[in-house]
Design an enzyme around this catalytic site. Structure first.
Site, PDB file in Angstrom:
ATOM      1  N   GLU A 125       5.277 -11.926  12.561  1.00  0.00           N
ATOM      2  CA  GLU A 125       4.613 -10.713  13.241  1.00  0.00           C
ATOM      3  C   GLU A 125       3.306 -10.436  13.195  1.00  0.00           C
ATOM      4  O   GLU A 125       2.926  -9.560  13.559  1.00  0.00           O
ATOM      5  CB  GLU A 125       5.425  -9.532  12.428  1.00  0.00           C
ATOM      6  CG  GLU A 125       7.011  -9.531  12.561  1.00  0.00           C
ATOM      7  CD  GLU A 125       7.554  -8.382  11.853  1.00  0.00           C
ATOM      8  OE1 GLU A 125       6.837  -7.641  11.519  1.00  0.00           O
ATOM      9  OE2 GLU A 125       8.950  -8.561  11.609  1.00  0.00           O
ATOM     10  N   HIS A 153      14.611 -13.713   8.083  1.00  0.00           N
ATOM     11  CA  HIS A 153      13.694 -14.440   8.970  1.00  0.00           C
ATOM     12  C   HIS A 153      13.780 -15.876   8.681  1.00  0.00           C
ATOM     13  O   HIS A 153      13.859 -16.546   9.905  1.00  0.00           O
ATOM     14  CB  HIS A 153      12.530 -13.700   8.583  1.00  0.00           C
ATOM     15  CG  HIS A 153      11.912 -12.722   8.776  1.00  0.00           C
ATOM     16  ND1 HIS A 153      11.937 -12.195  10.001  1.00  0.00           N
ATOM     17  CD2 HIS A 153      11.495 -11.489   8.157  1.00  0.00           C
ATOM     18  CE1 HIS A 153      11.513 -10.776  10.071  1.00  0.00           C
ATOM     19  NE2 HIS A 153      11.324 -10.563   9.018  1.00  0.00           N
ATOM     20  N   HIS A 202       0.845  -1.149  -0.100  1.00  0.00           N
ATOM     21  CA  HIS A 202       0.003  -0.028  -0.095  1.00  0.00           C
ATOM     22  C   HIS A 202       1.047   1.293   0.129  1.00  0.00           C
ATOM     23  O   HIS A 202       0.515   2.378  -0.630  1.00  0.00           O
ATOM     24  CB  HIS A 202      -0.991  -0.050   1.175  1.00  0.00           C
ATOM     25  CG  HIS A 202      -2.285  -0.972   0.894  1.00  0.00           C
ATOM     26  ND1 HIS A 202      -2.328  -2.357   1.245  1.00  0.00           N
ATOM     27  CD2 HIS A 202      -3.298  -0.681   0.009  1.00  0.00           C
ATOM     28  CE1 HIS A 202      -3.446  -2.989   0.667  1.00  0.00           C
ATOM     29  NE2 HIS A 202      -3.990  -1.827   0.035  1.00  0.00           N
ATOM     30  N   HIS A 242       5.385 -13.845   6.881  1.00  0.00           N
ATOM     31  CA  HIS A 242       5.923 -12.703   7.378  1.00  0.00           C
ATOM     32  C   HIS A 242       4.976 -12.117   8.448  1.00  0.00           C
ATOM     33  O   HIS A 242       5.275 -12.047   9.626  1.00  0.00           O
ATOM     34  CB  HIS A 242       6.147 -11.486   6.569  1.00  0.00           C
ATOM     35  CG  HIS A 242       7.165 -10.647   7.253  1.00  0.00           C
ATOM     36  ND1 HIS A 242       6.616  -9.663   8.083  1.00  0.00           N
ATOM     37  CD2 HIS A 242       8.505 -10.277   6.991  1.00  0.00           C
ATOM     38  CE1 HIS A 242       7.786  -8.737   8.381  1.00  0.00           C
ATOM     39  NE2 HIS A 242       8.788  -9.375   8.033  1.00  0.00           N
TER      40      HIS A 242
HETATM   41 CO    CO Z   1      10.569  -8.496   8.270  1.00  0.00          CO
END
Ligand code: CO
Length: 293
Positions: free
Chosen positions: A209, A241, A122, A179
């Site tokens: 997250e 990650h 976005h 993620h």
């Molecule tokens: Co990250």
């Protein structure tokens, strides 16, 4: 006396004038010959292990659209700064678009190499929108990320089923690490798990997250009496990650937490963009805008 509110209005007016001047400077009423380009935009990664993903996307996009120049941009300024210190210059989407405008591109397809339409997608949308307001391009279209429509979801489910370890016993699972985000689009991860489990009840989707978190995945696996889990990144690259939060040796990695909980863990360090099954979806999304040019 000018109070703060009027100063704000004045600043906004100055900005509008500036943008209008920029648009006129870019335009000059000249009509450029049609020049089509593709801008591939990823979050970016400074990990060497991630480059194979980006190279694969680059190759597949150039294969699919051979005569169209392809440019790259990374949305993460932290990653761009890190790379700059290694002598690798990568543009932000805004700089990349400004350069393409200077190079007289008239039609640009901007591809979001993100997984879902979250915060970064976005932000990119807003930047593309600002360039539309400024003018300079005849057509500027932002393509969808990997998962946007229901058709995308179904293709992603098939891509996952085609690329995860297949020879699994009844008590073996696959745990995908997405993620996750604070953005409302985070719901895509749970939606994906639902659709995956319609085909294979032992595939789980957690996020670093967002929701679902690892604790929920862990309790679901306990309930299903899972003994062994393949840990697979559901991110375009096997970067930081995947290497640390998923497969790392630290106490708080998914591998450590699940191993401590009694699961036999097998990390698989491959990003989705290393597989053509996923890359084809991004490539097809680039074709959407191109078909309008
Ligand atoms: Co990250």
């Amino acid at each position: 006396m000018l109070n703060r509110r009027w100063l704000g209005v004045l600043a906004a007016l100055t900005m509008v004038l500036f943008l209008a001047t920029m648009a006129m400077a870019g335009g000059h009423g000249e009509k450029h010959a049609k020049k089509v380009g593709i801008l591939l935009v990823a979050f970016g990664s400074s990990e060497a292990s991630a480059q194979v993903s980006f190279e694969n996307i680059d190759r597949k996009v150039k294969q699919a659209y051979p005569d169209i120049p392809v440019r790259w941009a990374y949305t993460s300024s932290i990653i761009r700064d890190k790379l700059a210190k290694q002598g690798k210059v990568l543009d932000s989407p805004e700089v990349a678009l400004a350069k393409m405008r200077d190079e007289a591109f008239t039609h640009v397809a901007v591809a979001s190499l993100h997984t879902i339409g979250g915060a970064e997608y976005h932000d990119l949308r807003r930047s593309v929108g600002a360039f539309k307001v400024m003018g300079g391009f005849e057509r500027l279209i932002l393509a969808y990320p990997l998962m946007a429509t229901q058709e995308d979801m179904e293709r992603v489910v098939d891509a996952i089923l085609a690329t995860i370890p297949k020879e699994r016993k009844k008590d073996e699972a696959v745990v995908l690490m997405g993620h996750g985000t604070h953005h409302p689009s985070n719901a895509f991860y749970a939606a994906l798990m639902f659709q995956l489990q319609l085909k294979d009840p032992n595939i789980f989707v957690g996020t670093v997250e967002g929701y679902p978190g690892l604790d929920l995945i862990q309790s679901m696996m306990l309930e299903k009496k899972i003994k062994k889990a393949y840990l697979v990144p559901f991110m375009s690259v096997a970067g930081d990650h995947a290497k640390n939060d998923m497969a790392g040796d630290e106490d708080d990695s998914w591998k450590s937490i699940l191993t401590k909980a009694g699961f036999d863990c097998v990390p698989v360090l491959k990003g989705t963009a290393e597989f053509d099954e996923f890359v084809d979806i991004w490539v097809d999304h680039v074709g959407g805008p191109l078909s309008h040019f």
